[in-house]
Design a protein around this motif. Structure first.
Motif, mmCIF file in Angstrom:
data_model
loop_
_atom_site.group_PDB
_atom_site.id
_atom_site.type_symbol
_atom_site.label_atom_id
_atom_site.label_comp_id
_atom_site.label_asym_id
_atom_site.label_seq_id
_atom_site.Cartn_x
_atom_site.Cartn_y
_atom_site.Cartn_z
ATOM 1 N N MET A 170 0.816 -1.338 -0.056
ATOM 2 C CA MET A 170 0.026 -0.341 -0.085
ATOM 3 C C MET A 170 0.858 1.584 0.333
ATOM 4 O O MET A 170 0.339 2.052 -0.821
ATOM 5 N N VAL A 171 1.511 1.476 0.877
ATOM 6 C CA VAL A 171 3.308 2.321 0.857
ATOM 7 C C VAL A 171 3.468 2.654 -0.643
ATOM 8 O O VAL A 171 3.864 4.081 -1.019
ATOM 9 N N SER A 172 4.103 0.945 -1.317
ATOM 10 C CA SER A 172 4.568 2.101 -2.357
ATOM 11 C C SER A 172 3.536 2.383 -3.660
ATOM 12 O O SER A 172 3.690 3.118 -4.135
ATOM 13 N N LEU A 173 2.500 1.554 -3.129
ATOM 14 C CA LEU A 173 1.384 2.251 -4.213
ATOM 15 C C LEU A 173 0.162 3.819 -3.923
ATOM 16 O O LEU A 173 0.344 4.831 -5.041
ATOM 17 N N MET A 174 0.832 4.324 -2.854
ATOM 18 C CA MET A 174 0.899 5.313 -2.004
ATOM 19 C C MET A 174 0.954 6.734 -3.130
ATOM 20 O O MET A 174 1.386 7.233 -3.168
ATOM 21 N N GLY A 175 2.798 6.122 -3.427
ATOM 22 C CA GLY A 175 3.886 7.161 -4.348
ATOM 23 C C GLY A 175 4.892 7.358 -3.189
ATOM 24 O O GLY A 175 5.501 7.681 -3.332
ATOM 25 N N ALA A 176 5.350 6.746 -2.181
ATOM 26 C CA ALA A 176 5.857 6.607 -1.536
ATOM 27 C C ALA A 176 7.240 5.289 -1.314
ATOM 28 O O ALA A 176 7.042 4.908 -2.696
ATOM 29 N N ASP A 177 8.037 6.114 -0.882
ATOM 30 C CA ASP A 177 9.101 5.100 -1.221
ATOM 31 C C ASP A 177 10.273 4.268 0.151
ATOM 32 O O ASP A 177 10.898 3.801 0.017
ATOM 33 N N ALA A 178 9.794 5.047 1.147
ATOM 34 C CA ALA A 178 10.405 4.971 3.013
ATOM 35 C C ALA A 178 8.453 5.064 3.553
ATOM 36 O O ALA A 178 7.802 5.810 3.625
ATOM 37 N N VAL A 179 8.444 4.246 4.328
ATOM 38 C CA VAL A 179 7.877 4.135 5.675
ATOM 39 C C VAL A 179 8.190 4.141 6.992
ATOM 40 O O VAL A 179 9.614 3.225 7.023
#
Ligand code: HPA
Length: 270
Positions: A198-207
């Motif tokens: 989900m984090v990746s699909l939302m457009g982020a590179d790191a969480v």
């Protein structure tokens, strides 16, 4: 809160903290930056009126004032997280104090899980932008106009000139550097494989679980922000690894020297 801030600022000024140029939040990965600081004052959070006291192992609670190169810095050794149970206005209180000590430049650091397939454990990521997915917003509630406006402009959350300055410093020092978007979740659980996706699909590179509240509050008060994140584990589809707080600490520690060097040069140059 305004009066509490001024009470704390008065206390710190009386302790000799004067004319600071930079505020630094020494999150995971930046701890060793203190080795570069010519420390003039070191005050335990528990001795500072109105300051919260951190509960997470690896996050000691000391406010440090000193010189880094020719700049005066106030560094927080130990930060506060929402998952610890702090309210947003409590965990961002030190940032407001920094502003009223006269600080306009904030440097933050953290550890995060990388979801960008080009990332490796140990990479240092310049935070170019963030996505706030925490369940609470630090500016929710009545706005105190003395701090800043009700609706805060966030078109440049992380100062672009600071980003390019740091890129240049990394290049000169032959230190591999990444740029990317940091997404903040509440924690304290690390992400499930589906959540990393989900984090990746939302457009982020790191969480990660920090930083965003501090930066929002800093922007509320028109501070310039710069952030670094150490990639301490990977949440890449098909390769989601087991992760623990200890493993995060170990991976962050391995990159600490490099980050310390980068930030020290950055502050001298700025
Ligand atoms: N997720 C959230 N926070 C983190 C991580 C992660 O994978 N690594 C370090 N902090």
């Amino acid at each position: 809160m305004y009066n509490k801030i001024h009470e704390t600022v008065k206390f710190l000024k009386e302790k000799g903290i004067s004319n600071p140029d930079f505020g630094i939040v020494l999150g995971t990965g930046l701890g060793s930056l203190v080795d570069w600081i010519d420390i003039e004052k070191s005050i335990a959070y528990r001795d500072i009126p109105n300051f919260p006291v951190s509960t997470v192992p690896g996050h000691s609670g000391t406010l440090i004032y000193g010189k880094l190169g020719d700049k005066n810095v106030v560094a927080m050794q130990g930060r506060f997280h929402f998952y610890e149970g702090w309210e947003m206005d409590e965990l961002t209180f030190p940032i407001r104090v920094m502003k009223y000590l006269g600080i306009d430049n904030l440097i933050v650091s953290n550890a995060s899980g990388g979801v960008n397939p080009n990332f490796e454990v140990g990479d240092i990521m310049i935070i170019t932008d963030h996505i706030n997915m925490m369940p609470e917003h630090p500016l929710r509630g009545l706005n105190d106009d003395r701090f800043g406006p009700r609706f805060v402009d966030m078109h440049e959350p992380y100062n672009l000139k600071m980003v390019s300055t740091m890129e240049g410093i990394a290049k000169e020092n032959n230190i591999r550097i990444q740029k990317g978007i940091y997404l903040a979740l509440q924690g304290p659980t690390f992400e499930t494989p589906a959540e990393y996706r989900m984090v990746s699909l939302m457009g982020a590179d790191a969480v990660g679980m920090s930083t965003v509240p501090e930066v929002i509050v800093a922007k509320h008060m028109e501070m310039q922000c710069f952030g670094l994140s150490v990639i301490t584990d990977l949440g890449i589809e098909g390769h989601v690894e087991e992760v623990s707080h200890e493993a995060v600490q170990v991976a962050a520690k391995a990159s600490e020297k490099k980050i310390g060097k980068l930030v020290q040069e950055f502050i001298s140059k700025w």
